[in-house]
Every structure is written in structure tokens, then in C-alpha cells.
Design a protein around this motif. Structure first.
Motif, short mmCIF file in Angstrom:
data_model
loop_
_atom_site.label_atom_id
_atom_site.label_comp_id
_atom_site.label_asym_id
_atom_site.label_seq_id
_atom_site.Cartn_x
_atom_site.Cartn_y
_atom_site.Cartn_z
N ALA A 88 30.10 1.04 68.35
CA ALA A 88 30.74 -0.26 68.51
C ALA A 88 29.72 -1.34 68.88
O ALA A 88 29.75 -2.44 68.33
CB ALA A 88 31.82 -0.18 69.59
N HIS A 109 38.68 0.11 67.77
CA HIS A 109 38.80 1.55 67.99
C HIS A 109 39.72 2.17 66.93
O HIS A 109 40.77 1.60 66.62
CB HIS A 109 39.38 1.78 69.39
N LEU A 147 37.64 -1.86 72.12
CA LEU A 147 37.32 -0.45 72.28
C LEU A 147 38.12 0.12 73.44
O LEU A 147 38.17 -0.46 74.53
CB LEU A 147 35.82 -0.28 72.56
#
Length: 237
Positions: A121, A133, A109
Motif C-alpha cells: 500500500a 484494501h 487500509l
């Protein structure tokens, strides 16, 4: 009547920037299903903290003095194969991502993420899925596509799993709107960005994404995008 106890996802946060940790904690505190059981500022103590607090998910900064996030993740996974590590990074280069994922991390991320992406997430990784991401996913796919088509002559086409296929929308399983959402997911759009592009609410986008994953029989966005590219359902642009 006895109140039902909701089991929480226990989190360990490892990051050497205190202000960033405080921001992450404030965001995660908004979710009743999360509990931060411990925090630290050095990957050296990650194994010790995991052993003591038994978290479900470790949020790990990639760049730290001493033992960095990559080494710490490798150490954790070696000792606790079932541990779920979500890497937090400022780097969107695909080389960082592939290197980290090889150590056993379950997610990657970017620190530029919004609150929604962070919460999503943690939920995905906590449930046993993988999360990358959206911006990084797009970079990864472009790089794999380049390799698959002989962009640098470094790999054979079949090695990375992508090949040129005829583009066709998957209207046999998805609605036209879901096809649009799937394409924007491939383009690296977050739920908020998809909503803005299609003039619909984030809640509606989440519903579409959930329907897409269910219809495609995949666990997360990354799998949906990869499978869609392999089948020629989206354009890599």
C-alpha cells in the motif's frame, strides 16, 4: 566507485495507539526504500508535522481523540493538495471508505492487514497510485453493484458506472492463470490468499498481478477490478 543513493519514500505516521505505531514502524523498517521522518498521536498536529518534515506519504489513523483522521486528512489536502494520505482503519464498511476518499485520501487500509499489504500500500500510494484494501474493495463493489441494479431505488443505473454485461473471461489479453488471479482479486483475496487458493507462491502471485496491471493499462488493483467488472470479465459473488 561511488555508491548509488536510493531515494526513500518519507513517511509520517499518525496514530494514537503507541503499540500499533511501534508495530507499523518495525514492518516498514524492513524496507530499505522507506523512512519514517516523524510520528504523532493526534490529527490536530498533522499539518504542523507535514510542514516541518515534508513527508511523501502520511499514514493516518481514522479514529483518534480530538481531530480524527477524516478531519485531519481534509485539512491536509486543503493546504497541501499533492499530499498522499493512506488511511488506517478497523472499519470495512463501504460508507467509511467513500466518505474518507471524498476528503482526498489516496488509500484505505484495514488494520488487520499483514506486513505485505502494508508495504504494498505504501509503495503504491507513494508512487502516485491509489490503494484500497482487497476486502474493502469487494464490499465497495458489491454496494455499487446493488445500487446500479436498483437495490434500494436510490440511484439510476448509469450513475455508479456498473451495468449488467455478459460474463466472459478476457482470454484475448490475459492467460488463464491471470484470469483466475483477477477473479480472486475481485473476490477480495490478498496475494497470500490467492497463493493459497491456487497453490502457488506469493512471488508468483505478485508477478501475475503485475502482468495483469500492465496488460490492462491500469495503475493499481482497484482500477483493475473496477474495469474488469464493467467489461464483464469477472463475476461479483
Amino acid at each position: 566507485m561511488q555508491e548509488r543513493v536510493v531515494e526513500k519514500i518519507k513517511l509520517l505516521l499518525i496514530d494514537d495507539h503507541q503499540l500499533f505505531r511501534e508495530g507499523v514502524k518495525r514492518i516498514l523498517a524492513m524496507e530499505p526504500g522507506f523512512e519514517i521522518v516523524a510520528e504523532g498521536d493526534d490529527g490536530q498536529y498533522a499539518v504542523e508535522l507535514v510542514e516541518k518534515h515534508e513527508p511523501d506519504v502520511v499514514l493516518m489513523d481514522i479514529n483518534m481523540p480530538g481531530v480524527n483522521g477524516v478531519e485531519a486528512t481534509k485539512n491536509l489536502v486543503n493546504q497541501y493538495p499533492d499530499i498522499k494520505v493512506l488511511i488506517l482503519s478497523i472499519h470495512d464498511d463501504e460508507s467509511y471508505v467513500t466518505h474518507v476518499l471524498k476528503t482526498g485520501a489516496a488509500g484505505y487500509l484495514l488494520k488487520e492487514m499483514d506486513a505485505e499489504a502494508l508495504i504494498e500500500a505504501v509503495k503504491v500510494v507513494g508512487a502516485g497510485g491509489a490503494y484500497i484494501h482487497p476486502k474493502v474493495t469487494h464490499n465497495l463493489i458489491n454496494e455499487y453493484r446493488r445500487l446500479a441494479t436498483g437495490g434500494d431505488g436510490g440511484e439510476e443505473e448509469g450513475e455508479v458506472g456498473f451495468k449488467e454485461v455478459e460474463y466472459r473471461k478476457p482470454l484475448h489479453i490475459l492467460t488463464r492463470r491471470e484470469c483466475e488471479v483477477l477473479q480472486l482479486m475481485t473476490d477480495g483475496y490478498s496475494n497470500r490468499m490467492i497463493g493459497e487458493a491456487l497453490y502457488i507462491s506469493e512471488k508468483t502471485v505478485k508477478n501475475h498481478v503485475s502482468n495483469i496491471l500492465q496488460k490492462m493499462n491500469v495503475n493499481d488493483r482497484t482500477q483493475a477490478v473496477v474495469e474488469s467488472i464493467k467489461k464483464g470479465w469477472v463475476k461479483v459473488r
